[in-house]
Design a protein around this motif. Structure first.
Motif, mmCIF file in Angstrom:
data_model
loop_
_atom_site.group_PDB
_atom_site.id
_atom_site.type_symbol
_atom_site.label_atom_id
_atom_site.label_comp_id
_atom_site.label_asym_id
_atom_site.label_seq_id
_atom_site.Cartn_x
_atom_site.Cartn_y
_atom_site.Cartn_z
ATOM 1 N N ARG A 51 0.319 -0.967 0.205
ATOM 2 C CA ARG A 51 0.189 0.217 0.252
ATOM 3 C C ARG A 51 0.509 0.987 0.156
ATOM 4 N N LEU A 52 1.665 1.056 0.768
ATOM 5 C CA LEU A 52 3.214 2.291 1.098
ATOM 6 C C LEU A 52 3.817 2.950 -0.782
ATOM 7 N N THR A 53 3.718 2.173 -0.796
ATOM 8 C CA THR A 53 4.761 2.367 -2.327
ATOM 9 C C THR A 53 3.754 1.964 -3.802
ATOM 10 N N ASP A 54 2.436 1.825 -3.538
ATOM 11 C CA ASP A 54 1.608 1.795 -4.149
ATOM 12 C C ASP A 54 1.404 3.387 -5.334
ATOM 13 N N PRO A 55 1.415 4.229 -6.201
ATOM 14 C CA PRO A 55 1.944 5.131 -6.406
ATOM 15 C C PRO A 55 0.275 5.279 -6.891
ATOM 16 N N VAL A 56 -0.296 4.835 -6.982
ATOM 17 C CA VAL A 56 -2.042 5.287 -7.347
ATOM 18 C C VAL A 56 -3.124 5.214 -6.141
ATOM 19 N N ALA A 64 -12.111 11.874 4.229
ATOM 20 C CA ALA A 64 -12.604 10.600 4.733
ATOM 21 C C ALA A 64 -11.789 9.401 3.917
ATOM 22 N N ASP A 65 -11.108 9.469 2.775
ATOM 23 C CA ASP A 65 -10.420 7.859 2.130
ATOM 24 C C ASP A 65 -9.846 8.087 2.581
ATOM 25 N N THR A 66 -8.693 8.975 3.123
ATOM 26 C CA THR A 66 -7.131 8.987 3.051
ATOM 27 C C THR A 66 -7.716 9.092 5.536
ATOM 28 N N GLY A 67 -8.099 9.599 5.893
ATOM 29 C CA GLY A 67 -8.605 8.905 7.371
ATOM 30 C C GLY A 67 -8.644 7.762 7.605
ATOM 31 N N ALA A 68 -9.930 7.235 6.496
ATOM 32 C CA ALA A 68 -10.012 5.779 6.953
ATOM 33 C C ALA A 68 -8.745 4.640 6.063
ATOM 34 N N LYS A 69 -8.598 5.136 5.078
ATOM 35 C CA LYS A 69 -7.107 4.503 5.336
ATOM 36 C C LYS A 69 -6.366 4.231 6.054
ATOM 37 N N ALA A 70 -5.448 5.681 6.722
ATOM 38 C CA ALA A 70 -4.701 5.397 7.555
ATOM 39 C C ALA A 70 -5.092 5.168 8.704
ATOM 40 N N PHE A 71 -6.314 5.349 9.348
ATOM 41 C CA PHE A 71 -6.856 4.319 10.307
ATOM 42 C C PHE A 71 -6.739 3.125 9.768
ATOM 43 N N ARG A 73 -4.471 1.571 7.929
ATOM 44 C CA ARG A 73 -2.956 0.980 8.220
ATOM 45 C C ARG A 73 -2.848 0.694 10.030
ATOM 46 N N GLU A 74 -3.414 1.776 10.911
ATOM 47 C CA GLU A 74 -2.880 1.521 11.866
ATOM 48 C C GLU A 74 -3.409 0.470 12.679
ATOM 49 N N HIS A 75 -4.594 0.038 12.180
ATOM 50 C CA HIS A 75 -4.753 -1.375 12.920
ATOM 51 C C HIS A 75 -4.420 -2.029 12.130
ATOM 52 N N ASP A 76 -4.096 -2.125 10.901
ATOM 53 C CA ASP A 76 -2.882 -3.614 11.073
ATOM 54 C C ASP A 76 -1.548 -3.946 11.750
ATOM 55 N N LEU A 77 -0.851 -2.449 11.385
ATOM 56 C CA LEU A 77 0.084 -2.467 12.423
ATOM 57 C C LEU A 77 -0.305 -3.029 13.834
ATOM 58 N N ALA A 78 -1.202 -1.984 14.139
ATOM 59 C CA ALA A 78 -1.599 -2.833 15.685
ATOM 60 C C ALA A 78 -1.415 -4.768 15.975
ATOM 61 N N LEU A 79 -2.430 -4.721 15.141
ATOM 62 C CA LEU A 79 -2.298 -6.340 15.039
ATOM 63 C C LEU A 79 -1.098 -7.447 14.659
ATOM 64 N N ALA A 80 -0.328 -6.448 13.874
ATOM 65 C CA ALA A 80 1.215 -7.429 13.456
ATOM 66 C C ALA A 80 1.723 -7.275 14.794
#
Length: 136
Positions: A51-56, A64-71, A73-80
């Protein structure tokens, strides 16, 4: 671990000594969990990196989309991170088995209890010490 070494692991009063078969079952359970956790961490890291390296990714998103995606990503990292903690606990349990200290409470030094370890093999505290820790 041979029968003598397994039988030397601490147990609570009234519990039978560990048998090599019982210890092998617990170790196998831990090894399976460790393998699954390593795979889960790898998958999560791959997804986040993709997700971080995908240019599009994120192109044309509204706030709202940006915030949802950031949320997400943070959720995925917390699970990791949580999975990493579980992985470390499992690896530490196997190290304690190899060292002959498996089943010793890290707080009071008494036996954790075979039944507790069979149910929760990563336990490092006896029930009394765990209850005391949770009250704090």
């Amino acid at each position: 671990m041979n029968a003598t070494e397994a039988a030397r692991l601490p147990v609570r009063p009234g519990e039978d000594p560990w048998t090599p078969k019982e210890l092998a079952e617990v170790r196998g359970q831990l090894e399976n969990e460790i393998a699954a956790q390593r795979e889960k961490i790898r998958e999560t890291e791959d997804e986040v990196a993709e997700r971080l390296t995908d240019p599009v990714e994120g192109a044309g998103d509204d706030p709202a989309d940006t915030g949802a995606k950031a949320f997400q990503r943070e959720h995925d990292l917390a699970l990791a991170y949580n999975t990493r903690d579980l992985l470390a606990e499992g690896e530490r349990a196997i190290e304690r088995m190899d060292a002959g200290t498996y089943g010793v409470c890290e707080s009071c030094g008494q036996a954790i209890g075979k039944a507790r370890l069979q149910a929760f093999p990563r336990a490092t505290l006896c029930v009394t010490c765990k209850q005391r820790e949770e009250r704090r």
